[in-house]
Design an enzyme around this catalytic site. Structure first.
Site, PDB file in Angstrom:
ATOM      1  N   ARG A  32      -2.622  -2.196  -3.429  1.00 40.23           N
ATOM      2  CA  ARG A  32      -3.828  -1.382  -3.257  1.00 40.23           C
ATOM      3  C   ARG A  32      -3.738  -0.225  -4.252  1.00 40.23           C
ATOM      4  NH1 ARG A  32      -5.098   3.235   0.876  1.00 40.23           N
ATOM      5  NH2 ARG A  32      -7.278   3.522   0.359  1.00 40.23           N
ATOM      6  N   HIS A  70     -12.899   3.093  -0.061  1.00 40.47           N
ATOM      7  CA  HIS A  70     -12.901   2.105   1.044  1.00 40.47           C
ATOM      8  C   HIS A  70     -13.605   0.814   0.630  1.00 40.47           C
ATOM      9  CE1 HIS A  70     -12.956   5.729   4.051  1.00 40.47           C
ATOM     10  NE2 HIS A  70     -11.702   5.317   3.879  1.00 40.47           N
ATOM     11  N   ARG A 125     -11.337  16.329   6.749  1.00 40.51           N
ATOM     12  CA  ARG A 125     -12.119  16.697   5.560  1.00 40.51           C
ATOM     13  C   ARG A 125     -13.519  17.143   5.961  1.00 40.51           C
ATOM     14  NH1 ARG A 125     -11.058  11.136   2.718  1.00 40.51           N
ATOM     15  NH2 ARG A 125      -8.827  11.092   3.062  1.00 40.51           N
ATOM     16  N   GLU A 171      -8.283  -4.950   5.332  1.00 37.88           N
ATOM     17  CA  GLU A 171      -8.148  -4.698   3.892  1.00 37.88           C
ATOM     18  C   GLU A 171      -6.983  -5.472   3.288  1.00 37.88           C
ATOM     19  OE1 GLU A 171      -9.226  -0.186   3.263  1.00 37.88           O
ATOM     20  OE2 GLU A 171      -8.665  -0.574   5.326  1.00 37.88           O
ATOM     21  N   ASN A 193       0.872  -1.170   0.000  1.00 38.89           N
ATOM     22  CA  ASN A 193       0.000   0.000   0.000  1.00 38.89           C
ATOM     23  C   ASN A 193       0.910   1.221   0.000  1.00 38.89           C
ATOM     24  OD1 ASN A 193      -1.808   2.027   0.486  1.00 38.89           O
ATOM     25  ND2 ASN A 193      -2.750   1.063   2.278  1.00 38.89           N
TER      26      ASN A 193
END
Ligand code: AMP
Length: 400
Positions: free
Chosen positions: A89, A178, A239, A384, A10
């Site tokens: 990823r 996600h 965010r 993940e 990743n």
């Protein structure tokens, strides 16, 4: 030695996270992180059998250097012989990829072209892919896309109220992110409730530094809160999430902000951090509420939770049945305060929380925290990396 592991990579702009996983059991053999890449402070930490080793990287301190160091380590500890493939990823797969893809030069070029939709992510993912294709040229490499799981959404859910040609000519639509996490916890929910995955109707809430909710009908995603970019939807760590687009014009025209300043404001200075004026970290805010009665932190958490409840409730328009909700991600798995505040606003949908189960189900524990005779409300730790290893393994097994 048996080939039984997938190396999962990743890649971020200044970091490279990796783990060596047995795809069928999910057992993790080795994990590690190269950080502060592209600076003279770059280092790599590798954890194997409970031993952690941190080494400074040599010039040019880049992703390739980190991977070379990892390759040496793998040879040294005879792990290299166990490698079946590398799984990467990749954040944006656009409409081109609804499932994992064996990486070829053509796929690399497509990921590059998709950088127009994910300028902060796809280029760095590619850096990792290129470095890894050099370092492990003898092994198959697979891209697993964050957007892929959401590709089952219908036009009604993924189109914006914009002129249609912005979609047809410029690919502007909701993609969602996600995806590997929503997929993993939905699949686990099916296993835990003893239901075939194609029968489950569930709302999954991935709450970490980035936050998103997905509505899943018959095991397939029908809507999700993130959009063209990961900025849309819920209030997140830094965010803003969704807001009146008119605010952007107001900031620009009336308050003199530049586009770069607005970008920075909405992505890095808003959310929990912006409202609390204290921190983007949920733990810090919880502590400030508990120990100092910090009102601004309390307000930030309330707004954060309200937006989650509101989005979950809005999915009653997307689903005709609902078996339960699932909390995951750093906040979803650990914050009983957030779960309690979110679920308390969902009484109309038949949700209620069992306080002691909520307090007990943290730090990697999995369980249903619903009050008896209420709709299921699960906490399911995400994984993940395992999804990436599993999907990589499946693809190369089909290919052989
Ligand atoms: P992630 O991006 O999934 O790693 O999640 C990061 C977020 O999880 C941060 O806001 C952390 O404060 C939050 N988090 C991690 N552990 C806890 C905890 N024990 N209690 C509350 N929030 C936590």
């Amino acid at each position: 030695m048996t080939k039984d592991c997938v190396l999962v990579i990743n890649c971020g702009s200044s970091s490279l996270k990796f783990s060596l996983i047995m795809p069928q059991s999910g057992q993790t053999i080795l994990t590690g992180l190269a950080e502060r890449l592209l600076s003279s402070e770059a280092s790599i930490t590798i954890k194997l059998d409970g031993n952690k080793e941190t080494t400074a990287l040599v010039e040019p301190y880049d992703h390739q250097t980190a991977l070379s160091q990892l390759v040496s380590f793998l040879y040294q500890h005879k792990c290299e012989q166990r490698l079946l493939a590398i799984g990467h990823r990749v954040v944006h797969g656009g409409e081109q990829y609804s499932k994992p893809e064996l990486i070829s030069d053509v796929v690399e070029r497509t990921i590059e072209a998709l950088a127009a939709l994910a300028p902060l992510h796809n280029p760095v993912n590619l850096v990792g892919i290129r470095a890894s294709r050099q370092a492990f040229s003898h092994l198959p490499q697979v891209a697993v896309f964050d957007t892929a799981f959401h590709q089952t959404m219908d036009k009604v859910a993924y189109l914006y109220g914009l002129p249609f040609e912005l979609y047809s000519q410029h690919s502007i639509r909701r993609y969602g992110f996600h995806g590997t996490s929503h997929y993993f916890v939905a699949k686990r929910f099916a296993e835990l409730t003893d239901s075939p995955v194609d029968d489950i109707n569930v709302i999954t809430a991935h709450l970490g530094n980035g936050c998103s909710v997905a509505a899943i009908a018959g095991g397939k995603c029908v809507d999700t809160s993130m959009g063209l970019t990961p900025l849309e939807g819920l209030v997140m760590g830094t965010r803003s999430g969704s807001l009146d687009p008119g605010i952007i014009f107001h900031l620009y025209k009336q308050l003199g902000y530049s586009i770069e300043q607005i970008d920075n404001l909405l992505n890095k200075e808003s959310g929990l951090l912006g409202i609390s004026q204290l921190s983007n970290d949920c733990r810090t805010l919880e502590q400030a509420i508990a120990e100092q009665g910090n009102e601004q932190a309390d307000l930030a958490m309330d707004i954060f939770c309200y937006q989650i409840s509101k989005t979950i409730a809005s999915y009653s328009a997307s689903l005709s049945n609902l078996d339960g909700i699932v909390f995951t991600g750093g906040i979803g798995e650990n914050s009983s305060l957030v779960r309690q505040r979110v679920v308390n606003r969902l009484k109309l949908l038949g949700f209620a929380i069992d306080d002691s189960a909520n307090t007990d189900t943290r730090f990697g524990k999995c369980g249903n925290i619903a009050k008896s005779s209420h709709r299921d409300c699960w906490v399911i730790p995400t994984n993940e990396e395992w999804v990436i290893a599993e999907q990589t393994y499946q693809l190369i097994s089909e290919d052989n």
